[in-house]
Design a protein around this motif. Structure first.
Motif, PDB file in Angstrom:
ATOM      1  N   SER A 270       0.895  -0.885  -0.011  1.00 39.91           N
ATOM      2  CA  SER A 270      -0.080  -0.430  -0.312  1.00 39.91           C
ATOM      3  C   SER A 270       0.825   1.801  -0.209  1.00 39.91           C
ATOM      4  O   SER A 270       0.684   2.240  -1.111  1.00 39.91           O
ATOM      5  N   ASP A 271       2.089   1.282   0.980  1.00 42.38           N
ATOM      6  CA  ASP A 271       2.888   2.711   0.429  1.00 42.38           C
ATOM      7  C   ASP A 271       3.679   2.584  -0.400  1.00 42.38           C
ATOM      8  O   ASP A 271       3.594   3.587  -1.118  1.00 42.38           O
ATOM      9  N   ASN A 272       3.839   1.964  -1.355  1.00 43.88           N
ATOM     10  CA  ASN A 272       4.609   1.844  -2.675  1.00 43.88           C
ATOM     11  C   ASN A 272       3.406   1.942  -3.493  1.00 43.88           C
ATOM     12  O   ASN A 272       4.271   2.784  -4.136  1.00 43.88           O
ATOM     13  N   ILE A 273       2.617   1.248  -3.946  1.00 46.92           N
ATOM     14  CA  ILE A 273       1.632   2.796  -4.824  1.00 46.92           C
ATOM     15  C   ILE A 273       1.030   3.259  -4.693  1.00 46.92           C
ATOM     16  O   ILE A 273       0.925   4.698  -4.900  1.00 46.92           O
ATOM     17  N   ALA A 274       1.120   3.803  -3.031  1.00 48.96           N
ATOM     18  CA  ALA A 274       0.262   5.607  -2.633  1.00 48.96           C
ATOM     19  C   ALA A 274       1.540   6.527  -3.239  1.00 48.96           C
ATOM     20  O   ALA A 274       1.334   7.857  -2.834  1.00 48.96           O
ATOM     21  N   ASN A 275       2.720   5.958  -3.009  1.00 44.52           N
ATOM     22  CA  ASN A 275       4.132   6.680  -2.734  1.00 44.52           C
ATOM     23  C   ASN A 275       5.330   6.133  -4.212  1.00 44.52           C
ATOM     24  O   ASN A 275       6.113   7.233  -4.782  1.00 44.52           O
ATOM     25  N   VAL A 276       3.925   6.050  -5.249  1.00 47.19           N
ATOM     26  CA  VAL A 276       4.379   5.704  -6.618  1.00 47.19           C
ATOM     27  C   VAL A 276       5.320   6.964  -7.438  1.00 47.19           C
ATOM     28  O   VAL A 276       6.037   7.154  -8.099  1.00 47.19           O
ATOM     29  N   ASN A 277       4.309   8.152  -6.820  1.00 53.64           N
ATOM     30  CA  ASN A 277       4.842   9.392  -7.564  1.00 53.64           C
ATOM     31  C   ASN A 277       6.165  10.059  -6.677  1.00 53.64           C
ATOM     32  O   ASN A 277       5.613  11.847  -6.895  1.00 53.64           O
ATOM     33  N   THR A 278       6.324   9.429  -5.828  1.00 53.24           N
ATOM     34  CA  THR A 278       7.151  10.418  -4.957  1.00 53.24           C
ATOM     35  C   THR A 278       8.566  10.766  -4.834  1.00 53.24           C
ATOM     36  O   THR A 278       9.116   9.639  -5.407  1.00 53.24           O
ATOM     37  N   VAL A 279       8.604  11.661  -5.031  1.00 57.31           N
ATOM     38  CA  VAL A 279      10.557  11.941  -5.472  1.00 57.31           C
ATOM     39  C   VAL A 279      11.082  11.238  -4.866  1.00 57.31           C
ATOM     40  O   VAL A 279      11.310  11.120  -3.216  1.00 57.31           O
ATOM     41  N   GLY A 280      11.840  10.591  -5.640  1.00 57.71           N
ATOM     42  CA  GLY A 280      13.234   9.455  -3.933  1.00 57.71           C
ATOM     43  C   GLY A 280      12.651   8.815  -3.740  1.00 57.71           C
ATOM     44  O   GLY A 280      13.588   8.174  -2.572  1.00 57.71           O
ATOM     45  N   TYR A 281      11.296   8.502  -3.343  1.00 59.21           N
ATOM     46  CA  TYR A 281      10.760   7.561  -2.827  1.00 59.21           C
ATOM     47  C   TYR A 281      11.567   6.037  -2.584  1.00 59.21           C
ATOM     48  O   TYR A 281      11.683   5.389  -3.884  1.00 59.21           O
ATOM     49  N   LYS A 282      12.266   5.131  -1.604  1.00 60.13           N
ATOM     50  CA  LYS A 282      12.211   4.152  -1.860  1.00 60.13           C
ATOM     51  C   LYS A 282      11.582   2.307  -1.508  1.00 60.13           C
ATOM     52  O   LYS A 282      10.749   2.804  -0.473  1.00 60.13           O
ATOM     53  N   ARG A 283      11.232   1.186  -2.210  1.00 60.93           N
ATOM     54  CA  ARG A 283      10.177   0.543  -2.337  1.00 60.93           C
ATOM     55  C   ARG A 283      10.142  -0.370  -0.742  1.00 60.93           C
ATOM     56  O   ARG A 283      11.750  -0.532  -0.230  1.00 60.93           O
ATOM     57  N   VAL A 284       9.188  -0.765  -0.191  1.00 62.12           N
ATOM     58  CA  VAL A 284       9.530  -1.869   0.659  1.00 62.12           C
ATOM     59  C   VAL A 284       9.212  -3.244   0.680  1.00 62.12           C
ATOM     60  O   VAL A 284       8.524  -3.431  -0.473  1.00 62.12           O
ATOM     61  N   ASN A 285      10.226  -3.212   0.452  1.00 61.02           N
ATOM     62  CA  ASN A 285      10.407  -5.304   0.630  1.00 61.02           C
ATOM     63  C   ASN A 285       9.880  -6.064   1.813  1.00 61.02           C
ATOM     64  O   ASN A 285      10.006  -5.764   2.796  1.00 61.02           O
ATOM     65  N   THR A 286       8.526  -6.770   1.826  1.00 56.97           N
ATOM     66  CA  THR A 286       8.533  -7.298   2.454  1.00 56.97           C
ATOM     67  C   THR A 286       8.912  -8.792   2.159  1.00 56.97           C
ATOM     68  O   THR A 286       8.327  -9.269   1.633  1.00 56.97           O
ATOM     69  N   ASN A 287       9.674  -9.514   3.446  1.00 55.90           N
ATOM     70  CA  ASN A 287      10.015 -10.634   3.232  1.00 55.90           C
ATOM     71  C   ASN A 287       9.494 -11.906   3.871  1.00 55.90           C
ATOM     72  O   ASN A 287       9.768 -11.468   5.203  1.00 55.90           O
ATOM     73  N   PHE A 288       9.545 -13.181   3.761  1.00 59.90           N
ATOM     74  CA  PHE A 288       8.498 -14.147   4.911  1.00 59.90           C
ATOM     75  C   PHE A 288       9.801 -15.434   5.397  1.00 59.90           C
ATOM     76  O   PHE A 288      10.488 -15.809   4.126  1.00 59.90           O
ATOM     77  N   PHE A 289       9.776 -15.514   5.996  1.00 61.66           N
ATOM     78  CA  PHE A 289       9.974 -16.861   6.526  1.00 61.66           C
ATOM     79  C   PHE A 289       9.982 -17.383   8.015  1.00 61.66           C
ATOM     80  O   PHE A 289       9.030 -17.114   8.315  1.00 61.66           O
ATOM     81  N   PRO A 290      10.285 -18.758   8.117  1.00 57.78           N
ATOM     82  CA  PRO A 290       9.074 -19.613   8.147  1.00 57.78           C
ATOM     83  C   PRO A 290      10.112 -19.858   9.470  1.00 57.78           C
ATOM     84  O   PRO A 290      10.323 -19.422   9.792  1.00 57.78           O
ATOM     85  N   ASN A 291       9.294 -20.294  10.965  1.00 59.04           N
ATOM     86  CA  ASN A 291       9.010 -20.747  12.025  1.00 59.04           C
ATOM     87  C   ASN A 291       9.388 -21.731  12.241  1.00 59.04           C
ATOM     88  O   ASN A 291       8.084 -22.146  13.030  1.00 59.04           O
TER      89      ASN A 291
END
Length: 464
Positions: A25-46
């Motif tokens: 949601s943050d990535n899509i909302a900031n698609v036109n924000t100058v200099g924005y760096k996208r959030v990567n969400t990584n899953f790992f098992p427990n």
């Protein structure tokens, strides 16, 4: 009980996919924000397995997530209309701080790729997030103290302190021709540059060729220098004088009179090119300031006390044999083809430019361009290890490594891209794909919970 762990695993799936959805949601909302760096969400098992051989009974561990910013990936650079809109073409960050004045070593130093800078009410360059751009000031002699780690050398870039500017003349180029067949004047027989009764500066001797050149003093005032030439009896030789008009603008030492600042001869080769070796007219004119109180030596000169102007040195370029231009002696009418004089009268501040080397230059209405700051580019060993400070700004952490301040384009640092802005590094197609995947995963996790609930209900009903 394994059913309970299944319920917990389903809940962890809901929580983890909710976190992933927040990042998307943050990535899509900031698609036109100058200099924005996208959030990567990584899953790992427990995992709950205790050994590689397996367990008799298995308890679900579920999943967890770790969200990080993709700082190392650059966005595309787009053209911008403002001269203070900047981007970095390559690695590195702008150095910014939340304060523009009285910054100390205790104030946070931050790094950003968001280069949409504009001047605030005090003249400081500030981006949309309120961060002030810092740079190295250019010294009066044009040098820059570019220290790779000392933040005390940096200043908040301010454009309101730029006043008007004048530029004193430091070089004069003369392109002219003297007629080789010019008859020798009878006055040449008695010509004496040191005698006002026998020289051209006083007007006692009429020059064969005379032209006035305008130069600029230290305050941007216009001064007149007259070049007077008289054909000598010796072949290919001309007597030469340079004098200030009016003569009251200059004070001279012994050997000079009537406003003279230089005397000598111009000699030419048989091919009409200037003979530099036998030309005695000085190629450097060194004006002492009007405030000079020391006695003047022979052939010294200074601006008169009443002018109130400073010292300056002018290089006189008359050309050289084998090179185009300069002063020549061919058998065609004497003429001054052109002069090239640098310097300028007073001009007001007009605009600012930034080049790829990070130099911030002030432009004035008189055409003078003066470098005032150089913008450094900060680099770290691991950009993805930087921590966010909000407003597309970051600060160093042990994971990122220490910062280094570089001249733009030096080493691994990128160059400054003037009149450009960096887009966010968000790929909208990828984000929409991840949105669908996350939605399905969330729904699947909810099915785990409903299924485990039904199985637990069956177990409870066995009592009946």
């Amino acid at each position: 009980m394994s059913l309970n762990s299944a319920l917990a695993a389903g809940a962890s799936g809901l929580i983890s996919n909710s976190s992933a959805l927040a990042g998307i949601s943050d990535n899509i909302a900031n698609v036109n924000t100058v200099g924005y760096k996208r959030v990567n969400t990584n899953f790992f098992p427990n995992y709950s397995l205790t050994s590689g051989a397996g367990d008799v009974r298995y308890a679900a561990g579920g999943t967890s997530t770790l969200s990080k910013l993709d700082v190392s990936t650059s966005g595309l650079l787009n053209p911008a209309s403002s001269s203070t809109s900047l981007a970095i073409d390559g690695n590195g960050f702008f150095v910014v701080r939340p304060n523009s004045q009285n910054a100390t070593g205790f104030d946070p130093v931050l790094f950003t790729r968001s280069g949409n800078f504009e001047t605030d009410s005090a003249g400081f360059l500030r981006n949309a997030a309120g961060m002030y751009l810092y740079g190295w000031p250019v010294q009066a002699d044009g040098t820059v103290n570019a220290n790779p780690s000392n933040l005390d050398q940096l200043e908040a870039i301010n454009l309101s302190n730029i006043g008007g500017a004048a530029e004193a003349t430091s070089s004069v180029r003369i392109n002219a021709n003297l007629q080789a067949s010019q008859e020798v004047s009878p006055a040449a027989a008695t010509y004496d540059a040191t005698d006002p009764a026998q020289n051209m500066a006083s007007g006692a001797v009429t020059a064969d060729f005379q032209r006035t050149i305008q130069i600029y003093d230290s305050q941007g005032g216009v001064r007149s220098v007259t070049l007077s030439l008289l054909k000598a009896a010796n072949a290919n030789t001309w007597h030469a004088e340079l004098h200030i008009d009016p003569a009251t603008d200059i004070t001279t030492g012994a050997g000079l009179n009537s406003g003279q600042i230089a005397t000598g001869v111009l000699a030419f080769n048989t091919d009409g090119q200037i003979d530099v070796a036998n030309t005695t007219l000085p190629s450097s004119l060194n004006f002492l300031g009007s405030d000079n109180a020391a006695p003047l030596g022979a052939n010294d000169f200074q601006w008169s006390a009443g002018t109130g102007i400073g010292a300056q040195s002018i290089q006189l370029d008359l050309g050289a044999a084998g090179t185009p231009g300069g002063i020549t002696q061919y058998d065609s009418p004497s003429t001054l083809n052109s002069t090239r004089v640098n310097g300028a009268i007073f001009g007001a501040f007009a605009s600012v430019d930034v080049d790829t080397q990070g130099f911030v230059s002030a432009r004035f209405t008189n055409g003078v361009v003066r470098q005032i700051y150089q913008i450094p580019v900060a680099t770290v060993a691991n950009p993805n290890g930087l921590a966010t400070a909000g407003g597309s700004a970051f600060y160093v952490t042990p994971e990122s490594g220490a910062f280094t301040l570089n001249i733009p384009g030096a080493g691994a640092s990128g160059q400054i891209a003037p009149k450009a802005l960096e887009n966010s590094n968000v790929d909208i197609a990828t984000e929409f794909s991840n949105l669908i995947i996350t939605q399905r995963a969330y729904s699947a996790s909810s099915r785990i919970i409903t299924t485990a609930d039904e199985m637990m209900a069956e177990a409870i009903q066995m009592k009946r």
